[in-house]
Write a protein that holds these residues in place. Structure first.
Motif, PDB file in Angstrom:
ATOM      1  N   LEU A   1     -12.812   7.377  -1.403  1.00  0.00           N
ATOM      2  CA  LEU A   1     -13.413   5.962  -1.632  1.00  0.00           C
ATOM      3  C   LEU A   1     -13.761   5.793  -3.056  1.00  0.00           C
ATOM      4  O   LEU A   1     -13.542   4.599  -3.630  1.00  0.00           O
ATOM      5  N   THR A   2     -14.137   6.913  -3.772  1.00  0.00           N
ATOM      6  CA  THR A   2     -14.597   6.785  -4.969  1.00  0.00           C
ATOM      7  C   THR A   2     -13.617   6.385  -5.963  1.00  0.00           C
ATOM      8  O   THR A   2     -13.460   5.561  -6.941  1.00  0.00           O
ATOM      9  N   GLY A   3     -12.376   6.923  -5.675  1.00  0.00           N
ATOM     10  CA  GLY A   3     -11.034   6.829  -6.252  1.00  0.00           C
ATOM     11  C   GLY A   3     -10.455   5.368  -6.274  1.00  0.00           C
ATOM     12  O   GLY A   3      -9.230   5.083  -6.496  1.00  0.00           O
ATOM     13  N   GLY A   4     -10.908   4.641  -5.229  1.00  0.00           N
ATOM     14  CA  GLY A   4     -10.514   3.355  -5.225  1.00  0.00           C
ATOM     15  C   GLY A   4      -9.328   3.182  -4.132  1.00  0.00           C
ATOM     16  O   GLY A   4      -8.576   2.457  -3.631  1.00  0.00           O
TER      17      GLY A   4
ATOM     18  N   ARG B   1      -4.810  14.318  -7.127  1.00  0.00           N
ATOM     19  CA  ARG B   1      -5.266  15.288  -8.069  1.00  0.00           C
ATOM     20  C   ARG B   1      -6.566  16.004  -7.975  1.00  0.00           C
ATOM     21  O   ARG B   1      -6.827  17.163  -7.970  1.00  0.00           O
ATOM     22  N   ARG B   2      -7.581  15.029  -7.798  1.00  0.00           N
ATOM     23  CA  ARG B   2      -8.944  15.265  -7.611  1.00  0.00           C
ATOM     24  C   ARG B   2      -9.232  16.126  -6.149  1.00  0.00           C
ATOM     25  O   ARG B   2      -9.766  17.009  -6.239  1.00  0.00           O
ATOM     26  N   LEU B   3      -8.368  15.524  -5.279  1.00  0.00           N
ATOM     27  CA  LEU B   3      -8.530  16.201  -3.830  1.00  0.00           C
ATOM     28  C   LEU B   3      -8.029  17.759  -3.980  1.00  0.00           C
ATOM     29  O   LEU B   3      -8.563  18.585  -3.236  1.00  0.00           O
TER      30      LEU B   3
ATOM     31  N   MET C   1       0.842  -1.253   0.028  1.00  0.00           N
ATOM     32  CA  MET C   1       0.074  -0.026  -0.006  1.00  0.00           C
ATOM     33  C   MET C   1       0.945   1.356  -0.051  1.00  0.00           C
ATOM     34  O   MET C   1       1.754   1.490   0.727  1.00  0.00           O
ATOM     35  N   PHE C   2       0.673   2.205  -0.696  1.00  0.00           N
ATOM     36  CA  PHE C   2       1.247   3.241  -0.795  1.00  0.00           C
ATOM     37  C   PHE C   2       0.402   4.378  -0.195  1.00  0.00           C
ATOM     38  O   PHE C   2      -0.895   4.368  -0.253  1.00  0.00           O
TER      39      PHE C   2
ATOM     40  N   GLU D   1       0.686   5.404  -8.336  1.00  0.00           N
ATOM     41  CA  GLU D   1      -0.053   6.396  -9.464  1.00  0.00           C
ATOM     42  C   GLU D   1      -1.421   6.411  -8.921  1.00  0.00           C
ATOM     43  O   GLU D   1      -2.159   7.578  -9.133  1.00  0.00           O
ATOM     44  N   ALA D   2      -1.994   5.575  -8.374  1.00  0.00           N
ATOM     45  CA  ALA D   2      -3.465   5.539  -8.065  1.00  0.00           C
ATOM     46  C   ALA D   2      -3.782   6.740  -6.944  1.00  0.00           C
ATOM     47  O   ALA D   2      -4.509   7.480  -7.031  1.00  0.00           O
TER      48      ALA D   2
END
Lengths: 422, 422, 422, 422
Positions: free
Chosen positions: A26-29, A66-68, A1-2, A59-60
């Motif tokens: 949560l939406t972003g996995g 980026r969205r946050l 986990m990163f 990357e995830a």
């Protein structure tokens, strides 16, 4: 986990910022841990939240972040690692980053690069062309190498003991004192060793001469014969006492069979070394039939890759002993590839030396009758080591017993399986 | 063996005095050791010899000495012991003789009286009517008792380890360190225990709670079941932890089977004590079926005479615990009659306490993983104790193994004997 | 600080429940810690929050909780404690609650009653008439007493080390190993002792005989003379060796001044005990001029309240020794009133015994050259104890040095103050 | 003193042989010890005496023996030493004599040649041309060297502690346990160090990193400044921690002044090493003003001859560290010339290594808080070592205090002497 840490400021609860951010993760996995929420004491005071965002890959996590950022979340430090040229061979730049034994990444041009191998008390050299980062010891530094300095852009992944099964390396929060029952722990060590062998992991044993003095050598030989030892790191003393025992039946002049002192027995130790020096090497002594049993004999017979590292206490030494300590460190380091479990038996010097080289994910168990050896190993940074304060002879006797038992169970299971009619 | 020291002065070598004296000793059935011969540096200087004369009994030595005196040999000190009345109950006269744990005689009206029982750090009370001498503790002193004072007229027979066979209690000059092989020693201890049983000697075990914590309880139970334990001296802790283990499967809240912590397990210890207090006594708990296994259960079942002595660390305590330490000492002392071998397992407090009470001729072995326990026992005067620095669980496992092995050998020998046709 | 745990369920973030609850707590004068927030993985999933609410008193927290319940907050467990009659003298009901050494409250008829004194491994007896709760030892239990059972309605306030100043008892997470610098710690201990004295707290010293053997007695005497010791808990051995040293200049037969063995010195120990027994008591020996220096002399002269507890190892014992261990425990317990700092010097038995009696808020420092003593004290539940692995003689020398230095600084400050003109 | 053993058989007492032999020895300027006299049990049985004859030189003893042989005294073994050629470089002949650390002579062509230097676990090479014998390590053996084999013709002079004065190295039969008073011993060590300096002997200190961790470095610096240290043998760790402390005020990341952890302090150790590597050497760092205090600084300033020997645990290492252990052994051995007193402080590895090199006549004191270090040093053959189980910081503080005190007494004596009018 990163993971990355983000911080939120302002009226994060009233304004529904917090729920939105959590939802986005949560939406972003990803998943998250709320590390801290400070709510303003007065309605008009600003609040503050600090959240760790986890994702399956760098990357995830980058994607989520980026969205946050669009919600106003501030990502805490994601600067590039600072690289400075080594000023001379063997010298790091001032303020160089000192590595731990945990999985580590450096941030370079927007990417996270893993530092390999994980090894404590090294510097980190980065090759920008190859996009690689490696831990380097002082002696490996060459003038002009790019070395990580400071702490920005460096991320350490704390090694987390898996929680899905309840093996010895998981439930043991601390060391096993001399007053605790040990059979359960020894059984677990046996099954970890078998697990390692099945999964292609290598078993490293680091052993001191007390293994021989205490009469535990025969159990250790059995472990080697049955293929449970892949690497042996030791010093001149272990090998010399083992060979003394094989040639004369004594260890430090004491007959192992009866505990009585051999006449002039203290000389046997020196004669054993002389015999092997005369033969040219341990394998040569095995080949010529001079050396016909013992730990070193078994190592030769069963192709155990052994490293004998020198110390200033050594008599002799035996021909295989590497008298230059830096060369010995390098050789040991090169032989850690694939090691998944390390047994450290009755040697403070070698245990700490090898502990310094091991990555944190290697399961490490340290056995010594002296509690301070066990404590020091952890104090010196090998925090993953589990300590067992006990006598080495019964420990190895019981361990080989559990290994043999498990084998015979395997056989009977196979036999039963074979007996099942189609 | 009894001995006296004589001194010769003058031209003892030229004048043939020395050969005559030595001849006289041998003729009288005695033996001698020449402790010191100082020959005059000049022919006219006098010489001096100091010789220990040994004989099978005080009377035989007295006989020899009478004759030697005719040759001019001076017998060194053979004064009567000086006796002074105790000034008050519990108080010795000033300058009272302090006993050792060795066989001791006092010289009274021309006779040597043996002091019984041999016990260290006592005074010596002499009954002139009965011609008896006994060691007395402070609490046994009554006003007016005749107590030995000074050092004249008192003879100590140093305990000599027999040299005719090479058992563990003979060849071990010192302690067995953690680095030495121990199997040979443990085998010897097993055969000493069997020897004691055959010859009607009593086996005393002094045990601390680590016997239970370490998982060694089951081995100890086997020893009791098979009749190898006659007396058990312990504290509240051993019994409480054993009963906790019997009732809840835990020891100090740790499940012995798996090494995991029991939930709220630290309370089990208190509940175990409470259960036995509720039952009234350990035998009552056995009788009612509440206590169905463990060390204390086996002691009750197999009539082992146990003493539980109290300490200020105790919780509870259990009903059997003797909370007055002087009463506990007295009781332990009374139960030493016939004891020929003592095993001291993992308890500094009880080992030293019992060591203080034991005569020097009792074979004593002290087992502890902490070398300082073993060292302190010797330092405190129990010099005959052999120390074994090892883990208690494997020690007791191996000891019971050797005992069982010897039994099965006996059986097969008997079976063979029975099978021999007439 | 008093606390309760509340739980929130449902759409606590979207619905603004969480911010309202947090606001309510702050408004009510409380503070909070968010222990856990689980956010539903899907927008429609319910969330869950678990929050600790803190307030200055049980009443204040109750007030806040009442209001929170109106928001739907569920208060986790606030049942009454269950009380069961003791079935017999000295026996608790089955499943009785076993106390810790922390501040504890039981919930009775809607009120929280503090259990006094805080003491580990006791039961809790509740007097419903007087609205009082007290810890009781087995021996204090009387048939029919109402005893707390189970765990409901019982609240333990974990002792929190103050964080407002950086004293030794705050920053030391663990023990001070033999390899760490100790002067800074010893200076802190000195200032804690002075602080205790200024604020009316009592200083308890628990000491073993090594204080005398090691030659540290003279420093300890100075501490007593200067009024830094209020209570002394020890055994027969400390007092006997101290008196031996005062009367004969030896300790265990060793001359303290030069380290040489005294002739027949092992007897001095017994004679010292005999002398005091002859005098009737330690104070009598001081009064008659027989005992003129040493630790016990200073205790008598400076009115230090001492308890000498017996053990089965004792010779003698001295007249003051309490030979019944339960009586000794009771007496020590009664003398803990007002103790704010405890020094445990070189005694495993007494340290653990007293550790068992001390409330967690007493600052406890344990000094021993053997690391296992220090470790065991914590393992046995006295987790607040700070351990210092060092030699006792230099420790006490340095401690008294710091105390003397601080005094002389006080004097010069006072002198200066007095010299300031009006 | 040189000695030979003689044996007498026959009617040695009746026939006046014994008195004549003893008289002859005294007349010849020798002395004797009667080791054993066995008198025949029957008048006709032969007797037997075994006597050690001592003389001031091998020649004097030879003279006496020649005359004794005329009385029928048989001289026990005085054969020539057997010499065999080394079969290869680095290999001794089989059955080679293994040296001890005592003064040793080999008998060659009727003469006794002293083996130099006295050093344990070596072979003995004899140069028949030069009439010289030297101890050689394996690595010094060259093919064809004449090496002593067997035990005939080799005489070891047991090192005897002088009995004419009662210094610490004489009266201490064994180690000083942690429970004994140490001031007297430390005062003696101080006076031995002063005695060494006055008589031109060299003081060797062997020190481990705990000297720095424990805060004892400042005392050690004072010893160096005042000229009490001539040689320092240590490892990379001592120097690195000392330099870390000098540069950053921390040792292993702990601030020595307050005991608090430095932020990122664990890196200081690595940075300290890097700084010295950057400077090129320790003296270079002193010269350039980078290194301005600490033990290594004082060594450079005061011309202490230091050897830093490498080990496989080392980080770095510092430029001065000799990474080849055989080279380090050789260098240490070459620097033992003239050493009369050795202090071994807190290092098992270096203490045993140096103990292996030291002749038995070097006064050796080993200080460690861990009793097993002290015990192992003796077990490994350095039997002359006196052990002191104590904390290093107070030990060095007290030692430098005694040294300073003695100096000031010297000064005042000199001042008084100067003030005496003619």
């Amino acid at each position: 986990m990163f993971s990355e840490k983000i911080e939120l400021e302002g009226h994060i609860i009233d304004s529904l910022l917090l729920p939105k951010v959590l939802d986005e993760i949560l939406t972003g996995g990803g998943t998250f841990t709320i590390r801290e929420i400070k709510i303003g004491k007065q309605p008009t005071d600003p609040s503050h939240a600090s959240i760790d965002v986890f994702g399956p890959s760098p990357e995830a996590v980058d994607d989520i972040l980026r969205r946050l950022r669009q919600h106003g979340a501030e990502v805490v430090e994601q600067k590039n690692v600072r690289l400075v040229e080594a000023p001379a061979d063997g010298v790091f730049p001032p303020d160089f980053y000192v590595s731990t034994n945990q999985q580590t990444f450096v941030h370079c041009h927007g990417k996270w690069i893993e530092v390999r191998p994980a090894s404590m008390d090294c510097g980190v050299a980065v090759d920008l062309q190859k996009h690689e980062a490696q831990t380097v010891k002082f002696s490996q530094v060459r003038k002009g190498m790019l070395i990580a300095v400071g702490h920005h852009g460096i991320r350490v992944m704390p090694f987390e003991r898996s929680t899905d099964r309840h093996g010895v390396f998981e439930f043991m929060a601390s060391n096993v004192s001399s007053e605790k029952p040990k059979s359960a722990v020894i059984r677990e060590v046996a099954s970890e060793i078998r697990l390692a062998r099945k999964s292609g992991g290598k078993v490293l044993v680091v052993a001191g001469p007390a293994v021989v003095h205490s009469g535990a050598g025969e159990h250790f030989e059995k472990m080697i014969e049955r293929g449970y030892v892949n690497r042996l790191f030791a010093g001149n003393a272990l090998a010399a006492h083992d060979i003394e025992q094989a040639l004369y039946g004594t260890s430090l002049g004491v007959y192992l069979a009866g505990g009585a002192l051999a006449e002039e027995g203290h000389e046997n130790h020196m004669r054993a070394i002389n015999t092997i020096r005369g033969a040219g090497s341990i394998p040569a002594a095995v080949a010529s039939g001079v050396l016909r049993h013992g730990i070193m004999y078994q190592c030769v017979k069963h192709h155990v890759d052994f490293v004998l590292a020198g110390s200033i206490r050594d008599d002799g030494p035996l021909p295989e002993v590497i008298t230059d300590v830096l060369a010995a460190q390098r050789l040991m380091r090169s032989k850690l590839e694939g090691v998944t479990i390390a047994l450290m038996l009755c040697t403070m010097l070698h245990s700490i030396a090898v502990g310094n080289l091991l990555p944190a994910h290697v399961k490490t168990i340290c056995v010594d009758i002296n509690p301070s050896v066990v404590t020091k190993l952890s104090d010196r940074g090998t925090f993953q080591a589990i300590g067992l304060v006990t006598d080495i002879e019964p420990f190895l006797r019981e361990l080989t017993g559990f290994l043999a038992l498990a084998e015979s169970e395997d056989h009977s299971t196979h036999a039963q399986a074979a007996a099942v009619p189609a």
